[in-house]
Design an enzyme around this catalytic site. Structure first.
Site, mmCIF file in Angstrom:
data_model
loop_
_atom_site.group_PDB
_atom_site.id
_atom_site.type_symbol
_atom_site.label_atom_id
_atom_site.label_comp_id
_atom_site.label_asym_id
_atom_site.label_seq_id
_atom_site.Cartn_x
_atom_site.Cartn_y
_atom_site.Cartn_z
ATOM 1 N N ASP A 61 8.204 45.341 69.304
ATOM 2 C CA ASP A 61 9.589 44.752 69.049
ATOM 3 C C ASP A 61 10.140 44.628 67.732
ATOM 4 O O ASP A 61 9.605 43.697 67.055
ATOM 5 C CB ASP A 61 10.041 43.416 69.985
ATOM 6 C CG ASP A 61 11.387 43.135 69.863
ATOM 7 O OD1 ASP A 61 12.159 43.717 69.238
ATOM 8 O OD2 ASP A 61 11.581 41.911 70.651
ATOM 9 N N TYR A 157 27.693 46.074 62.094
ATOM 10 C CA TYR A 157 26.693 47.328 61.621
ATOM 11 C C TYR A 157 26.958 47.770 60.277
ATOM 12 O O TYR A 157 25.731 48.149 59.705
ATOM 13 C CB TYR A 157 26.908 48.332 62.782
ATOM 14 C CG TYR A 157 26.106 49.557 62.663
ATOM 15 C CD1 TYR A 157 24.928 49.740 63.056
ATOM 16 C CD2 TYR A 157 26.638 50.761 61.989
ATOM 17 C CE1 TYR A 157 24.185 50.682 62.721
ATOM 18 C CE2 TYR A 157 25.925 51.897 62.047
ATOM 19 C CZ TYR A 157 24.667 51.816 62.270
ATOM 20 O OH TYR A 157 23.860 52.957 62.151
#
Length: 247
Positions: A61, A157
Site C-alpha cells: 500500500d 490532483y
C-alpha cells in the site's frame, strides 16, 4: 539498456494501466522487476515466459509508510537492492476544492506525494549506501503538473502533480550536491486509455467515445527511452499529448 540488464527495477502501482505496461516492457529489456501493488495477483499475471527478465510481486500500500518500508526491506534482503525506481502509483478521485471530503484530499496527497517521496527516499538511500552511481528515479507525472486546473474537481490532483514536479527538481539538486550521478526524470502524459481514466469518463459518455487517448504502452516506451540514454544525458521531463488533443 544493456547496463540495466539483470538489475532490479521497482514499479509502483504495477497491477494495471501504465504500471503494468512499464513492468512488462522492463521485463522484455531483461531487468528483474518488482511490482508493488495492492493486488499482487494481478502483477503476477504480467509474467512473460519469453522475456529475459524476472518478475516479483509484493503486496504494498503506497499510502502506508510501514507497507513501503516492508517492501523495500524484502527487496534488499532478497535481491540486494534497487537500481531503478518508477513511481507510477496515483489516485485521482473527484475532490472539489470548496466542498471536497477531507479523506479524498488525504488519499490524493498520501499516495501521490508522500508515498512517492517515501519510495524515492528508500530507493535513493539504498543506491547511495551500495555505491550505485548509475541508478535512475522516474516519476510518472501528468500534464496537469504543468497546467492550471481545468476545473475544481481535479484541482487537488493537479496540485499533487505540481508537487511531484517540484520534488523532482529538489531531488536532482540534492543528488548533484552529493556528487552523485544517479539520474532523475519524469514523464508527464495527457490522457491515457486506462481503467482509471475510463472510469472517470463514464460521467461523460459522449466525450469518452471521442477523446483522443494514448495507450499505456506509449508511456512504457518513454520510460525505456529515458533509461537508454548515455549516462551523460539526463532526460529530465517528457511531456506527451495524444495526437488530436483539442485543448
Amino acid at each position: 539498456m544493456d547496463r540495466y540488464r539483470g538489475r532490479v527495477a521497482v514499479v509502483t502501482g504495477a497491477s494495471q494501466g501504465v504500471g503494468a505496461a512499464v513492468a512488462r516492457q522492463l521485463l522484455r529489456q531483461g531487468l528483474t522487476v518488482v511490482g508493488l501493488a495492492r493486488r499482487p495477483d494481478k502483477v503476477k499475471e504480467l509474467e512473460l515466459k519469453e522475456a529475459p527478465g524476472k518478475l516479483h510481486a509484493i503486496q504494498t500500500d503506497i499510502s502506508s509508510e510501514d507497507s513501503i518500508l516492508s517492501a523495500f526491506k524484502w527487496i534488499k534482503d532478497n535481491l540486494g537492492g534497487v537500481d531503478v525506481l518508477v513511481n507510477n502509483a496515483a489516485v485521482f478521485p473527484t475532490a472539489p476544492v470548496a466542498s471536497g471530503k477531507t479523506e479524498d484530499w488525504k488519499s490524493i496527497l498520501d499516495l501521490n506525494v508522500l508515498g512517492l517521496s517515501i519510495c524515492t527516499r528508500e530507493a535513493v538511500q539504498d543506491m547511495l549506501g551500495r555505491g550505485v552511481d548509475d541508478g535512475f528515479i522516474i516519476h510518472i507525472n501528468s500534464d496537469l503538473g504543468h497546467l492550471p486546473p481545468f476545473g475544481t474537481d481535479r484541482a487537488m490532483y493537479g496540485a499533487s502533480k505540481h508537487a511531484v514536479r517540484v520534488l523532482l527538481e529538489g531531488l536532482r539538486k540534492d543528488l548533484v550536491a552529493r556528487g552523485s550521478k544517479i539520474r532523475v526524470g519524469e514523464i508527464s502524459p495527457g490522457a491515457i486509455r486506462t481503467e482509471g481514466l475510463m472510469g472517470v469518463m463514464q460521467e461523460f459518455p459522449e466525450i469518452a467515445k471521442t477523446i483522443p487517448c494514448m495507450e499505456p504502452e506509449d508511456i512504457a516506451d518513454a520510460v525505456v527511452y529515458m533509461l537508454s540514454q548515455h549516462p551523460r544525458v539526463q532526460v529530465y521531463d517528457i511531456i506527451m499529448y495524444p495526437t488530436g488533443r483539442p485543448v
